[in-house]
Design a protein around this motif. Structure first.
Motif, mmCIF file in Angstrom:
data_model
loop_
_atom_site.group_PDB
_atom_site.id
_atom_site.type_symbol
_atom_site.label_atom_id
_atom_site.label_comp_id
_atom_site.label_asym_id
_atom_site.label_seq_id
_atom_site.Cartn_x
_atom_site.Cartn_y
_atom_site.Cartn_z
ATOM 1 N N PRO A 1 0.831 -1.207 0.000
ATOM 2 C CA PRO A 1 0.000 0.000 0.000
ATOM 3 C C PRO A 1 0.869 1.263 0.000
ATOM 4 O O PRO A 1 2.088 1.193 0.201
ATOM 5 N N ALA A 2 0.232 2.410 -0.202
ATOM 6 C CA ALA A 2 0.971 3.670 -0.339
ATOM 7 C C ALA A 2 1.811 4.002 0.886
ATOM 8 O O ALA A 2 2.895 4.580 0.776
ATOM 9 N N MET A 3 1.333 3.652 2.074
ATOM 10 C CA MET A 3 2.035 4.011 3.305
ATOM 11 C C MET A 3 3.073 2.973 3.723
ATOM 12 O O MET A 3 3.704 3.119 4.775
ATOM 13 N N CYS A 4 3.283 1.947 2.910
ATOM 14 C CA CYS A 4 4.209 0.879 3.282
ATOM 15 C C CYS A 4 5.638 1.402 3.329
ATOM 16 O O CYS A 4 6.143 1.973 2.349
ATOM 17 N N GLY A 5 6.285 1.208 4.481
ATOM 18 C CA GLY A 5 7.670 1.621 4.654
ATOM 19 C C GLY A 5 7.849 3.072 5.056
ATOM 20 O O GLY A 5 8.989 3.544 5.164
ATOM 21 N N ILE A 6 6.757 3.798 5.293
ATOM 22 C CA ILE A 6 6.835 5.226 5.614
ATOM 23 C C ILE A 6 7.026 5.410 7.122
ATOM 24 O O ILE A 6 6.170 5.007 7.913
ATOM 25 N N PRO A 7 8.129 6.029 7.556
ATOM 26 C CA PRO A 7 8.364 6.238 8.995
ATOM 27 C C PRO A 7 7.528 7.392 9.550
ATOM 28 O O PRO A 7 7.524 8.502 8.990
ATOM 29 N N LEU A 8 6.835 7.106 10.644
ATOM 30 C CA LEU A 8 5.917 8.071 11.253
ATOM 31 C C LEU A 8 6.233 8.269 12.734
ATOM 32 O O LEU A 8 6.770 7.381 13.391
ATOM 33 N N GLY A 9 5.847 9.426 13.249
ATOM 34 C CA GLY A 9 5.805 9.659 14.683
ATOM 35 C C GLY A 9 4.354 9.551 15.137
ATOM 36 O O GLY A 9 3.437 9.957 14.414
ATOM 37 N N ILE A 10 4.135 9.000 16.314
ATOM 38 C CA ILE A 10 2.778 8.780 16.836
ATOM 39 C C ILE A 10 2.573 9.631 18.084
ATOM 40 O O ILE A 10 3.334 9.523 19.055
ATOM 41 N N LYS A 11 1.571 10.478 18.059
ATOM 42 C CA LYS A 11 1.261 11.311 19.220
ATOM 43 C C LYS A 11 1.012 10.439 20.446
ATOM 44 O O LYS A 11 0.405 9.368 20.337
ATOM 45 N N ASP A 12 1.450 10.904 21.596
ATOM 46 C CA ASP A 12 1.396 10.104 22.827
ATOM 47 C C ASP A 12 -0.035 9.885 23.328
ATOM 48 O O ASP A 12 -0.233 9.338 24.401
ATOM 49 N N LEU A 13 -1.018 10.278 22.543
ATOM 50 C CA LEU A 13 -2.423 10.069 22.898
ATOM 51 C C LEU A 13 -2.958 8.756 22.319
ATOM 52 O O LEU A 13 -4.006 8.283 22.750
ATOM 53 N N PHE A 14 -2.245 8.198 21.342
ATOM 54 C CA PHE A 14 -2.691 6.965 20.685
ATOM 55 C C PHE A 14 -2.122 5.761 21.428
ATOM 56 O O PHE A 14 -0.908 5.647 21.593
ATOM 57 N N CYS A 15 -2.990 4.858 21.854
ATOM 58 C CA CYS A 15 -2.532 3.665 22.552
ATOM 59 C C CYS A 15 -1.762 2.772 21.582
ATOM 60 O O CYS A 15 -2.236 2.474 20.482
ATOM 61 N N THR A 16 -0.566 2.374 22.000
ATOM 62 C CA THR A 16 0.298 1.515 21.193
ATOM 63 C C THR A 16 0.684 0.316 22.059
ATOM 64 O O THR A 16 1.247 0.483 23.139
ATOM 65 N N LYS A 17 0.366 -0.867 21.580
ATOM 66 C CA LYS A 17 0.503 -2.076 22.382
ATOM 67 C C LYS A 17 1.945 -2.282 22.854
ATOM 68 O O LYS A 17 2.884 -2.301 22.063
ATOM 69 N N GLY A 18 2.095 -2.389 24.179
ATOM 70 C CA GLY A 18 3.393 -2.658 24.764
ATOM 71 C C GLY A 18 4.346 -1.474 24.799
ATOM 72 O O GLY A 18 5.488 -1.613 25.221
ATOM 73 N N VAL A 19 3.885 -0.299 24.344
ATOM 74 C CA VAL A 19 4.728 0.895 24.303
ATOM 75 C C VAL A 19 4.092 1.967 25.188
ATOM 76 O O VAL A 19 2.881 2.186 25.141
ATOM 77 N N ALA A 20 4.925 2.627 25.992
ATOM 78 C CA ALA A 20 4.422 3.645 26.918
ATOM 79 C C ALA A 20 3.476 4.610 26.222
ATOM 80 O O ALA A 20 3.766 5.112 25.140
ATOM 81 N N THR A 21 2.336 4.847 26.854
ATOM 82 C CA THR A 21 1.310 5.761 26.344
ATOM 83 C C THR A 21 0.813 6.564 27.535
ATOM 84 O O THR A 21 0.056 6.056 28.356
ATOM 85 N N GLN A 22 1.260 7.814 27.643
ATOM 86 C CA GLN A 22 1.000 8.577 28.864
ATOM 87 C C GLN A 22 0.097 9.786 28.688
ATOM 88 O O GLN A 22 -0.269 10.400 29.680
ATOM 89 N N ALA A 23 -0.248 10.146 27.459
ATOM 90 C CA ALA A 23 -0.982 11.394 27.221
ATOM 91 C C ALA A 23 -0.263 12.575 27.876
ATOM 92 O O ALA A 23 -0.884 13.539 28.303
#
Length: 492
Positions: free
Chosen positions: A67-89
């Motif tokens: 897909p178009a987004m395949c391989g695209i490096p992104l930053g994720i705002k700390d408001l989005f729950c990410t499994k096993g990764v600190a999410t503190q808002a």
């Protein structure tokens, strides 16, 4: 050119041709991220996850079904729950919280092959316009004037700073009253808040549930279209998610707006607005007119009531949503003394865990929902919200295709400026953006010029409900006409 400076569209095309690999692209972004500590944009770095995802993306790319987004490096705002990764808002009350589930937005992006570089700074629980209420300390705007550190805006300040500084190719943001569009304007980037219900809120830590909406923050309008495509869609886990087909947003970027009608709301000419913001607005009007659009004056008469209505409704919903943070199930728990009971646990945990801005909004929200004040404040604000929505409905019913306004009342201001200001002064930063959330409409901020100090300024386009495709096309025309290519000088 280093790979981290590519746009999503450029990277996608080079990845598909085999000119670059997702791993090399990711390593370039990780190197930039590691050298960016003075910006304080990333608060939880995930290089191992990023490289694993990049390797998997390269396999998909080699198979030719990416897909178009395949391989695209992104930053994720700390408001989005990410499994096993600190999410503190960005709050101490969620210290140590690592979700056992993935938000729908990040799930969709990862299924499309995107790469997560890390979690990005923000205002605590998305409450703020300057990224200064964060438990991690403020994110810093990569743009600088006279050596002064500037705010990247808020609440998605880390996302805006990371995109502007080429620390990622795109980032997720959320917008409750302007928290995507205002930071985008302050950093010379593009930010779109979709129609309420277009993007799932499931797994996004709630601030004000009837106003929150997730969206992409990118370097260009085309990138915003590509990334929004991957994020949008119906989600049965979110009762407010709309079961409406997602069009091809990138295909909608025809660059043709001949015969379209652009509304200019007279109520957005606010007292004290700088001359250069007014001049920028006039330039934007001229650009759209030159592109063949018809420009018409419109009235949105209840605009002046939007800020007070917003700052009743949003804190009311926040006080309800944040009641779950009690020190019992997860996150911070206060140490109790002898004889302390459950109420003491709640009070001490919240006093220690919530910052002053969150405490202020929770108290305001509790007050306006309390017996004796519910009708005077909350119910009245809900009625004003309905009138604001009707203003927009009447404008669109009269044939207006999009509405052009300033995105912010000024360029980025110095960090710490709001410390001694009243809360009302701070809240005025949202004067052009909150109406869009109250009405549930799509809105986008596009960088179109620099002020006298050399700082970026943006214009906002507001679209019809569910017409992100048309809105993005109008933004694309504005972007091409403005020809904004300025970047911050690297000082970090």
């Amino acid at each position: 050119m280093t790979l981290n400076t590519l746009t999503i569209a450029e990277a996608r095309d080079q990845l598909r041709k085999g000119d670059i690999t997702a791993k090399d692209l990711t390593l370039s972004c990780l190197t930039a991220m590691d050298a960016s500590d003075p910006l304080n944009a990333y608060v939880h770095k995930t290089p191992e996850i990023a490289l694993d995802q990049a390797r998997a993306a390269d396999e998909r790319l080699r198979a030719g079904e990416a897909p178009a987004m395949c391989g695209i490096p992104l930053g994720i705002k700390d408001l989005f729950c990410t499994k096993g990764v600190a999410t503190q808002a960005a709050s101490n009350i969620l210290a140590g919280f690592k979700p056992e589930y993935e938000s729908t937005v990040t799930s969709k992006l990862f299924e499309a092959g995107s790469v997560m570089l890390g979690k990005l700074n923000m205002d605590e629980f998305a409450m703020g316009s300057a990224n200064e209420s964060s438990c991690y300390g403020p994110a810093v705007n990569p743009w600088k004037v006279d050596g002064r550190q500037l705010t990247p805006g808020g609440s998605s300040g880390g996302s805006a700073a990371a995109v502007a500084a080429d620390l990622c190719l795109g980032a997720t943001g959320t917008d409750t009253g302007g928290s995507i569009r205002q930071p985008a304007a302050y950093t010379g980037t593009v930010g779109i808040k979709p129609t309420y219900g277009r993007v799932s809120r499931w797994g996004v830590i709630a601030y004000a549930s009837s106003l929150d909406q997730a969206g992409p923050m990118t370097k260009t309008v085309r990138d915003a279209a590509i990334m929004l495509q991957a994020m949008a869609g119906h989600d049965p886990k979110d009762s407010t998610s709309a079961d409406i087909a997602v069009p091809d947003f990138e295909a909608a970027l025809t660059g043709d707006i001949r015969g379209k009608k652009i509304g200019i709301p007279r109520e957005y000419r606010v007292d004290g607005m700088p001359d250069e913001v007014e001049a920028l607005w006039q330039n934007g009007i001229a650009m759209l007119r030159d592109a063949g659009a018809e420009v018409v004056d419109i009235s949105l008469p209840h605009t002046k009531y939007a800020l007070p209505a917003y700052y009743v409704i949003a804190p009311a919903e926040a006080s309800s949503n944040l009641a779950r943070y009690d020190g019992v199930r997860y996150g911070h728990r206060a140490t109790l003394g002898a004889g302390d009971g459950i109420n003491d646990l709640y009070e001490k945990t919240r006093a220690e865990g919530f910052g002053p801005e969150v405490q202020r909004r929770v108290m305001v929200g509790t007050y306006v929902l309390s017996a004796g004040f519910y009708d005077a404040y909350y119910n009245r604000a809900r009625k004003v919200r309905a009138l604001i929505r009707r203003d927009f409905e009447q404008a669109f019913a009269a044939g207006v295709d999009a509405i052009l306004t300033p995105a912010t009342p000024s360029s980025a201001f110095e960090l710490g400026k709001l410390k001694d200001a009243s809360p009302v002064e701070a809240y005025l930063n949202d004067v052009f953006t909150v109406t869009v959330n109250l009405a549930g409409l799509p809105g986008i901020s596009v960088p179109v010029g620099l002020d006298a100090s050399g700082l970026p300024l943006g214009l906002q386009l507001i679209g019809r409900p569910w017409d992100e495709a048309g809105l993005l096309n109008h933004a694309y025309v504005l972007e091409k006409a403005a020809g904004f290519v300025a970047k911050p000088s690297k000082w970090w």
